[in-house]
Every structure is written in structure tokens, then in C-alpha cells.
Design a protein around this motif. Structure first.
Motif, short mmCIF file in Angstrom:
data_model
loop_
_atom_site.label_atom_id
_atom_site.label_comp_id
_atom_site.label_asym_id
_atom_site.label_seq_id
_atom_site.Cartn_x
_atom_site.Cartn_y
_atom_site.Cartn_z
N GLU A 1 -62.80 -31.61 -28.87
CA GLU A 1 -63.38 -33.15 -28.93
C GLU A 1 -63.65 -33.57 -27.70
N PRO A 2 -64.53 -34.26 -27.50
CA PRO A 2 -64.96 -34.75 -25.92
C PRO A 2 -63.68 -35.44 -25.54
N GLY A 3 -62.96 -35.39 -24.30
CA GLY A 3 -62.02 -36.02 -23.63
C GLY A 3 -60.75 -34.97 -23.74
N LYS B 1 -51.00 -23.70 -20.94
CA LYS B 1 -51.59 -24.37 -19.70
C LYS B 1 -52.70 -23.70 -18.71
N ALA B 2 -52.44 -22.51 -18.76
CA ALA B 2 -53.23 -21.52 -17.79
C ALA B 2 -54.67 -21.18 -18.71
N SER B 3 -54.62 -21.31 -20.01
CA SER B 3 -55.92 -21.25 -20.75
C SER B 3 -56.67 -22.41 -20.78
N ALA B 4 -55.86 -23.69 -20.73
CA ALA B 4 -56.75 -24.97 -20.59
C ALA B 4 -57.40 -24.93 -19.15
N MET B 5 -56.55 -24.43 -18.10
CA MET B 5 -57.03 -24.59 -16.70
C MET B 5 -58.32 -23.64 -16.81
N ALA B 6 -58.21 -22.54 -17.04
CA ALA B 6 -59.23 -21.34 -17.13
C ALA B 6 -60.63 -21.99 -17.83
N ARG B 7 -60.22 -22.69 -18.92
CA ARG B 7 -61.29 -23.31 -19.87
C ARG B 7 -62.20 -24.32 -18.72
N ARG B 8 -61.43 -24.83 -18.04
CA ARG B 8 -62.19 -26.01 -17.18
C ARG B 8 -63.25 -25.37 -16.25
N ALA B 9 -62.68 -24.14 -15.89
CA ALA B 9 -63.78 -23.50 -14.87
C ALA B 9 -64.85 -22.57 -15.63
N SER B 10 -64.33 -22.00 -16.76
CA SER B 10 -65.54 -21.23 -17.43
C SER B 10 -64.83 -21.11 -19.07
N ALA B 11 -65.40 -21.43 -19.96
CA ALA B 11 -65.00 -21.70 -21.26
C ALA B 11 -64.64 -20.39 -21.80
N SER B 12 -65.20 -19.37 -21.64
CA SER B 12 -64.92 -17.96 -22.32
C SER B 12 -63.58 -17.54 -21.55
N ALA B 13 -63.20 -17.94 -20.33
CA ALA B 13 -62.14 -17.49 -19.42
C ALA B 13 -60.92 -18.02 -20.30
N LYS C 1 -69.95 -16.59 -31.35
CA LYS C 1 -70.53 -16.96 -29.89
C LYS C 1 -70.08 -18.54 -29.48
N TYR C 2 -69.96 -18.63 -28.26
CA TYR C 2 -69.96 -20.09 -27.86
C TYR C 2 -71.08 -20.06 -27.08
N TRP C 3 -71.89 -21.48 -27.18
CA TRP C 3 -73.12 -21.77 -26.63
C TRP C 3 -73.19 -23.41 -26.39
N GLY C 4 -73.03 -24.06 -25.18
CA GLY C 4 -73.24 -25.35 -25.38
C GLY C 4 -71.78 -25.97 -25.15
N LYS C 5 -71.96 -27.36 -24.55
CA LYS C 5 -70.69 -27.87 -24.59
C LYS C 5 -70.78 -29.50 -25.19
N SER C 6 -69.53 -29.82 -25.72
CA SER C 6 -69.41 -31.19 -26.22
C SER C 6 -69.00 -32.37 -25.17
N ASP C 7 -68.62 -31.80 -23.82
CA ASP C 7 -68.34 -32.54 -22.86
C ASP C 7 -68.50 -31.74 -21.56
N ASP C 8 -69.50 -32.05 -20.92
CA ASP C 8 -69.86 -31.47 -19.50
C ASP C 8 -68.80 -31.65 -18.64
N ARG C 9 -68.16 -32.80 -18.34
CA ARG C 9 -67.18 -33.12 -17.33
C ARG C 9 -66.00 -32.15 -17.48
N LEU C 10 -65.50 -32.05 -18.73
CA LEU C 10 -64.29 -31.46 -18.91
C LEU C 10 -64.59 -29.86 -19.49
N ASN C 11 -65.95 -29.53 -19.55
CA ASN C 11 -66.28 -28.13 -19.89
C ASN C 11 -65.88 -27.74 -21.35
N LEU C 12 -65.93 -28.53 -22.23
CA LEU C 12 -65.52 -28.38 -23.67
C LEU C 12 -66.51 -27.66 -24.44
#
Lengths: 327, 327
Positions: free
Chosen positions: A159-161, A132-144, A19-30
Motif C-alpha cells: 500500500e502506498p506509504g 528490517k533487512a528485507s524492507a531495506m533491500a526492498r527500497r533499493a530493489s523490490a526483488s532484493a 512476477k512483479y512488475w510496476g510500483k504502487s509507490d515510486d518513492r518507497l519502491n513498493l
């Protein structure tokens, strides 16, 4: 670059075993921890993106209805990035359909944003690039990020950033005939969204740090067990990954509880099956549904037992599926 | 010292607001974290200890039946200590009766071992010494140390080896009219005993260390809120103390789950009451029952709502009670 102006994509939901829960970087949704999932068939989202020069703003229709403003805002945020990369300013008409319940903890945002990223990139004329599509999807919803790929997929911690963070396909769908039998417990939307719940856990759960420290090892065992197709090793860690993740929400103050009474009944059903020798372990996401993970040969028995559990509305039976398809 | 040869004691169950889970010393049964409880009336155990020179071994009758061998062994272990201290070798006949369900997470071992310690010390002619009785009760069941005293009682964490560790009375029963409304969810014994569950958590939960590190601060807030009769401050920490404790069992591998479906329904009832402005927060022990803690003026409403919750068999209504009474 000339744009075809219109593209369709099909993406599938996924269920995280680690499972994933929680972010290391809220702005970039990491994500703060790594996760590892199975992309599921037939839990599909079909999305069409159609450029329309006449529009002043993007239009988003979800399951046959105009979407909520906050849902449309998330779609526009992604389209803005595609427009920046493609150099095409036109707004788009987006229509999306989920073939399973929306926003109730069944990963509709995963398949939804994966399909959108792939369809949008194609509609705006960008060359296919799954990372690139995966990184873009991640910005919207990490599981995507994981639903871009088929089979067994890992999303490392970020890592943040690190805005290029994308999922990594580990094995394709044919690697292992694992099944996921979902006991559907509500059809409605959940009270507390995942994003809100995660922030609350990080702020108020005394177990937050222990989660971030222990999750990578659990993900590592799950990665190895999947590579070796070792169900005996996989099952207990699949359970512990979900219990430690749910415990974060549960130990927040005030407590966030995703269980319904029927969730407990379904977890008891899974345990009783296992006590009788059936290889099956549970996982749950930020919602009331119980997802029983088992080898193919046990699936019929698991399906029957979950369907007979009081409070289980219906059962979905999923298996490893393909990554995003763009047409 | 001449022995009266026979004594009766009444002790009451207690409910920990600041939870105890896990040991710092298994042999001496010393708790790894501090706890703070309310001694509850009318949840009483009545115990008689009667010396009988003709007996070859202690005889223990619980709720009108000869007790299980392992239960009798725990009674004999305590009596052996009383015999060593008193210098009287005679075996004893012990009869004990609980006025509420036994061994299902309603603290029957707390009131039981507190009553036994007090009655046995008196029957073997020892001068009354509550601190010694509390330490003796603690060796049998840590929560029993608290039931020696009435009202609001703290049991500090124990340093390994500290066999004199006893509970500390903080405020007597008249200090604050807090109520505990118990939603009784099963009448049977639980599957996993507390002792076994605690060891399993320490060995396998990734959150064990975070629990030991965070529990003292929660206990400190609860101590201060009780001293100040500050319900607004008390409630959220009472909830978090139980959720963090339950999460230990839940995140063990394999998971130990004390919830029943009706436990979740009762927790939802408590939350719905609070959402409507009723001051009430939940706690649970290592069993399925939900215990709603509220000021006296809210108790009738809480009792009614819990009684109407599907799966709640009946409701107990308790208030702060006195410490052990010896006759």
C-alpha cells in the motif's frame, strides 16, 4: 552501540515464479502486485562492508572494478538509512562480487542489495533483523527483499506509504526440489532497465490495469501449488505470470522488447520438451534469458536440450538455496 | 433470373493496420473490435466459379490441388448462401490460385474468400452488390470483408446478430503511397489457426477485456492518421495495435506464440532502421512474418535491410491496390 566495523554477507539471486512488475509507490519502491520466488543456489553475491572514518564518501567496488556513479548512489542511499538507524556517521568501503552475469536480467540486483543490506546492518552494529533487512533491500530493489530469505518467498503488494513492507518466507529450501535451468542468451547488460521499463508500461500499456487486477490471483495459485508441491498446477500459471508481465513491456508505446531471437528458440525448446511429456514450463524476466522450471528428476534432460538450442551461450542449473548468511 | 454459369474474380490480400482479434458472435463471425486495413497489390488470388449440373457436391481446387475437406466445407457454406439468394440449386466447380504463400499468416483467406464471394455471386447471376459480397465474405473470414474494397478499408465491430455487417471503403488506393514490406519467415502453414487462437484468447487471456476496450480508440487514431496522411501519428499506433493483439495470444494459457526467432530479428531490424531516422513501423498477424509499414520513399531501404536479416527467406513489397475485379 559499538560497531564491529566490518561484516561479510552472502545472498543468493531469486527467480520470481509469480512476477512483479510496476510500483504502487515510486518513492518507497513498493510493488503494485504480489510476487513469489525461489531463492537460488549457487547464484551468489558476496559483499563486504567496512567502515572507514577517513572516507569522505562511500566507495563501491563491483566485480573488481569501481562501480558506476549511479550504482554507487544506490549503495549510498541504503547506507544512509543504516547510518541513521545506527547513529554511526562513518562512510564505508563496499566490495561486492557476483558469481553470475550482472544486470542482464539474472537478478544480480536482488542478491546484491540483499547481501548489502545484511552486511551493512552488521557492519554498523545493528542487531540482526531479517524483516528490517528485507524492507531495506526492498527500497533499493523490490526483488532484493525476497533474497533475504531462503527457499520459497513471497513479497506482498505494498500500500502506498508502507515503508515497513518486507518479504515473507513461505517454505525453506528443503520443501521442494524444484530446479531452474537458465538458458543464458547474452552476457551483456540489457538496453532497457527494469525500473525504466516498469514506468513506461504503467504510462502507456493498455493492459496495465488488467495486470494489476489479475496478478494477485496468479500469485495465489502459485502459492497454493507450491504449498501442495503440485507441479501440474504450478507450471501453466508460472508461464502465464511471465507472459502477462512481458506483454506489459511489449504493449508499451513504443514497444519494449526483451526477447532476442534465441529467447524464442529456447521457449520453443521448452514447449517441445513438454510436448514430449517432460514436465517443464518457462519463465523470463526483463532480459533475454529463458528460465526453465522443472522438478529435479527432469533437470538433466532440460539442461541438455537448452544447451543444444542455437543461440544459448551456456546453461546455469540452480536449485532452492538458503537465505542471507552474515559472517 | 438467368445465370451466366461461370465467373472469374481477382481479389487482393490486405494487411490490417488496426488489428482485429476475437469475435462478438461466433455463429455469424462478427468481430469484437473494429479493424482498418490496406488492400495490397500484387498479393492476388484468382478464383473461378463454374456451375455444373452434373455435380453432387461442390468441388474446390486450391493452388492446383483438390482442397482439404474442411476447406471445401467453408467454400460450400458460402455457395449455399449464394444458392439460397439466387434460387439456383446447381453445385459448382471452384478453382482458386494464390500468388503468395497460403495459410501462413499472409491473409490468403482474406483475398480467397473475397474473390470467391464476388465470383460466386456473378456465376449464380446475382447483380453486383459489394456490400452484400463483403458481408458474405465476412461470414467466411472477417478479414475477407475488407478485401472486397481497394485502398484503405474499415470493418466496424459487429453487434451480435448483425449479419449484414460489411466493410466500409475509407479511401481508394491513390490516397496515400504507403508501402508494406513483408519479411517472409516460413513458407509453411502455421501451427495454430487464427480462429482457434482467438477463441483461446477470449477464454484464457487476462487481457481480453482490456483489448476489447482499447482497440476502438487505436482504430480511431489510425483512421484519422490515414485521412490526414500523417505517418508520424500513424506509426506508433500501428505498432501498438499489433503488440496488443499478439499479447492476447501470448498471454493465453497455455501460451500461443506466433514468433519465430527470425521474427524477433526482423523486428530488431525495423527498430534499428527507425533509430537511424528511417520512418518505418512493424506489424504482424497471427503468423511469424514481419510486415514493415513505411512511406514509399523509405521502401527501398526497408526492403534491403529486411532482406539482409538472418532468417528472412525473402521479401515481398506491396502497395495499396484495387478492390475485387469480376470478369
Amino acid at each position: 552501540m559499538s560497531a564491529p566495523g566490518k561484516a561479510d554477507a552472502i545472498a543468493r539471486a531469486n527467480i520470481a515464479l509469480a512476477k512483479y512488475w510496476g510500483k504502487s509507490d515510486d518513492r518507497l519502491n513498493l510493488p503494485a502486485v504480489p510476487s513469489l520466488s525461489i531463492t537460488l543456489d549457487p547464484m551468489r553475491t558476496e559483499t563486504r562492508v567496512e567502515l572507514d572514518e577517513r572516507l569522505d564518501a562511500d566507495v563501491f567496488e563491483l566485480d573488481g572494478k569501481v562501480a558506476l556513479p549511479k550504482e554507487t548512489a544506490r549503495v549510498t542511499a541504503m547506507l544512509d538509512r543504516v547510518r541513521a538507524e545506527s547513529g554511526i556517521a562513518a562512510k564505508a568501503r563496499v566490495t561486492s562480487r557476483n558469481h553470475f552475469p550482472t544486470a542482464s536480467g539474472l537478478a544480480s540486483s536482488a542478491s546484491g542489495f540483499a547481501a548489502l543490506a545484511a552486511a551493512a546492518r552488521a557492519a554498523y552494529g545493528l542487531t540482526r533483523d531479517d524483516a528490517k533487512a528485507s524492507a531495506m533491500a526492498r527500497r533499493a530493489s523490490a526483488s532484493a527483499a525476497r533474497s533475504i530469505y531462503g527457499g520459497f518467498v513471497e513479497l506482498p503488494a505494498g500500500e502506498p506509504g508502507d515503508d515497513a513492507l518486507a518479504a515473507i518466507p513461505r517454505h525453506d529450501a528443503s520443501h521442494w526440489d524444484l530446479r531452474v535451468v537458465v538458458g543464458v542468451i547474452t552476457e551483456g547488460r540489457k538496453d532497457v532497465g527494469s525500473r525504466e521499463g516498469m514506468g513506461h508500461s504503467r504510462e502507456t500499456s493498455p493492459y496495465w490495469r488488467a495486470w494489476v487486477e489479475s496478478a494477485p490471483a496468479m500469485c495465489g495459485v502459485i502459492r497454493e501449488a507450491i504449498a501442495a508441491r503440485d507441479y501440474e498446477r504450478l507450471g501453466p500459471v508460472v508461464e502465464q505470470s511471465f507472459t502477462t508481465m512481458h506483454a506489459l513491456a511489449f504493449t508499451s508505446s513504443p514497444s519494449t522488447m526483451y526477447f532476442q531471437p534465441a529467447s524464442i528458440a529456447a521457449l520453443q525448446t521448452v514447449k517441445q520438451l513438454r510436448d514430449r511429456g517432460v514436465p517443464v514450463w518457462p519463465t523470463m524476466d526483463a532480459g533475454p534469458h529463458v528460465k526453465a522450471v522443472c522438478p529435479g528428476e527432469a533437470a538433466a534432460q532440460v539442461e541438455q536440450a537448452l544447451a543444444a538450442t542455437p543461440g544459448v551461450l551456456r546453461v546455469l542449473h540452480a536449485r532452492p538455496g538458503a537465505g542471507v548468511e552474515v559472517g
